[in-house]
Scaffold this motif. Structure first.
Motif, PDB file in Angstrom:
ATOM      1  N   ASP A 164       1.054  -3.669  -3.836  1.00 28.86           N
ATOM      2  CA  ASP A 164       1.010  -3.733  -2.379  1.00 28.86           C
ATOM      3  C   ASP A 164      -0.403  -4.008  -1.876  1.00 28.86           C
ATOM      4  OD1 ASP A 164       2.569  -3.158   0.196  1.00 28.86           O
ATOM      5  OD2 ASP A 164       0.854  -1.818   0.405  1.00 28.86           O
ATOM      6  N   ARG A 186      -7.170   4.558  -0.068  1.00 27.34           N
ATOM      7  CA  ARG A 186      -6.061   3.659   0.266  1.00 27.34           C
ATOM      8  C   ARG A 186      -5.097   3.537  -0.919  1.00 27.34           C
ATOM      9  NH1 ARG A 186      -6.201   0.890   4.951  1.00 27.34           N
ATOM     10  NH2 ARG A 186      -8.213   0.659   6.022  1.00 27.34           N
ATOM     11  N   GLY A 229       2.097   0.586  -5.858  1.00 30.79           N
ATOM     12  CA  GLY A 229       0.972   0.776  -4.951  1.00 30.79           C
ATOM     13  C   GLY A 229      -0.102  -0.272  -5.152  1.00 30.79           C
ATOM     14  N   ARG A 277      -1.109   4.697  -0.915  1.00 29.60           N
ATOM     15  CA  ARG A 277      -0.030   3.740  -1.159  1.00 29.60           C
ATOM     16  C   ARG A 277       0.747   4.100  -2.422  1.00 29.60           C
ATOM     17  NH1 ARG A 277       2.415   2.278   2.333  1.00 29.60           N
ATOM     18  NH2 ARG A 277       3.150   0.308   1.465  1.00 29.60           N
ATOM     19  N   ASP A 298       3.026   6.816  -1.372  1.00 24.61           N
ATOM     20  CA  ASP A 298       4.058   6.261  -0.497  1.00 24.61           C
ATOM     21  C   ASP A 298       5.150   5.556  -1.297  1.00 24.61           C
ATOM     22  OD1 ASP A 298       2.858   7.110   1.836  1.00 24.61           O
ATOM     23  OD2 ASP A 298       1.856   5.206   2.248  1.00 24.61           O
ATOM     24  N   ARG A 305       1.807  -5.229   7.735  1.00 20.03           N
ATOM     25  CA  ARG A 305       2.939  -5.103   6.811  1.00 20.03           C
ATOM     26  C   ARG A 305       4.231  -5.255   7.612  1.00 20.03           C
ATOM     27  NH1 ARG A 305      -0.955  -1.677   4.720  1.00 20.03           N
ATOM     28  NH2 ARG A 305      -1.361  -1.993   2.484  1.00 20.03           N
TER      29      ARG A 305
END
Length: 301
Positions: A25, A8, A22, A12, A15, A95
């Motif tokens: 988040d 994960r 990341g 992130r 991303d 989100r």
């Protein structure tokens, strides 16, 4: 579980383009997020990310691993959604993104109420008037004003958002009151702009159909609330959602201009990636938000 958490984190980080973003988040420190990435690189004996002074870029093998890791995370989220649907107890993270002014006034107050009703759900709200890449940023639900163009997303219309041209009495006393749309060319129009924004115009209503008015101003901002503040300070004419300026119109702090040529209402609704439509917690939040916000627009604020 540590391995899945590391996946994960890696997804992130790629991303969002940085370990700090990341980690934030996912509510962990940059140091912890960095260690998760290192754990993956140690596990496979390869470098997954190239670290430059400006950003993180996946290596060739890192990009291939990212594509597979993202599918794993999506499948895991879908599996959890199925279990949640059967158990009747939704849990997990949603989100959400929304424009700044709309998000502050309408969406932010809904989050604590929704989470109180469904304590197993976490809502992470991100507000911005800039364009958001919903898929790339991993957004589950985006509140949107305007005409959606992305066919890869599911659009759910909630209501029409009426708008108004407004200015302070002090501005009108100094610069005069426009009597027709073409008079706007002689005024300082307060513009909502962001990097790479398109040619700017206001689309007004008339008995003969829409009027496209090219407008100009000496300054602009990427935050709609700033435009309202400037209008209140007598700096120019703003094109604002009625619900955002209703209080100022009622008090006389702002005056509505050219009501017979009011801006064409913007559609207010939600955009959702198709893969997320079956998630019970997302459907619950979408239904809750639609129910709670629809009345605000329908009452004619």
């Amino acid at each position: 579980m540590p391995y899945l958490e590391s996946l994960r984190v890696f997804v992130r980080v790629v991303d969002l383009g940085s370990i700090t973003a990341g980690g934030r988040d996912l509510r962990m420190s940059p140091a912890v997020a960095s260690n998760r990435i290192k754990d993956l690189e140690t596990r496979f004996g390869v470098r997954l990310l190239n670290r430059t002074t400006r950003k993180l870029v996946p290596t060739e093998i890192g990009r291939a691993f990212y594509d597979s890791a993202r599918r794993v995370i999506e499948l895991l989220d879908e599996a959890e959604a199925v279990v949640s649907g059967f158990s009747g107890t939704p849990h997990g993270t949603i989100r959400v993104t929304a424009p700044l002014g709309l998000g502050r006034r309408l969406i932010a107050p809904l989050v604590p109420r929704f989470c109180a009703e469904y304590p197993g759900v976490e809502v992470r709200l991100r507000l911005s008037d800039r364009n958001v890449d919903i898929v790339a940023d991993g957004i589950d639900l985006a509140f949107f004003l305007g005409e959606p163009k992305d066919s890869a997303l599911k659009w759910r219309r909630i209501a029409d958002c009426r708008r108004a041209l407004v200015a302070a009495p002090s501005y009108l006393a100094t610069h005069g009151t426009p009597e027709a749309p073409h008079d706007l060319a002689q005024h300082n129009c307060l513009l909502l702009r962001y990097p790479r924004s398109p040619e700017y115009y206001w689309l007004l209503q008339s008995k003969d159909g829409p009027i496209k008015m090219m407008v100009n101003g000496r300054f602009d901002a990427d935050d709609g609330d700033v435009l309202t503040d400037w209008a209140l300070a007598g700096q120019g004419i703003a094109n604002r959602p009625r619900y955002e300026v209703a209080e100022h119109l009622a008090s006389g702090a702002l005056v509505e201009l050219l009501p017979q040529f009011a801006p064409i209402p913007a559609q207010f609704g939600m955009l959702t990636p198709h893969r997320r439509l079956q998630d019970p917690k997302l459907r619950l939040f979408a239904d809750f938000a639609a129910r709670e916000t629809r009345g605000i627009f329908q009452t004619g604020a």
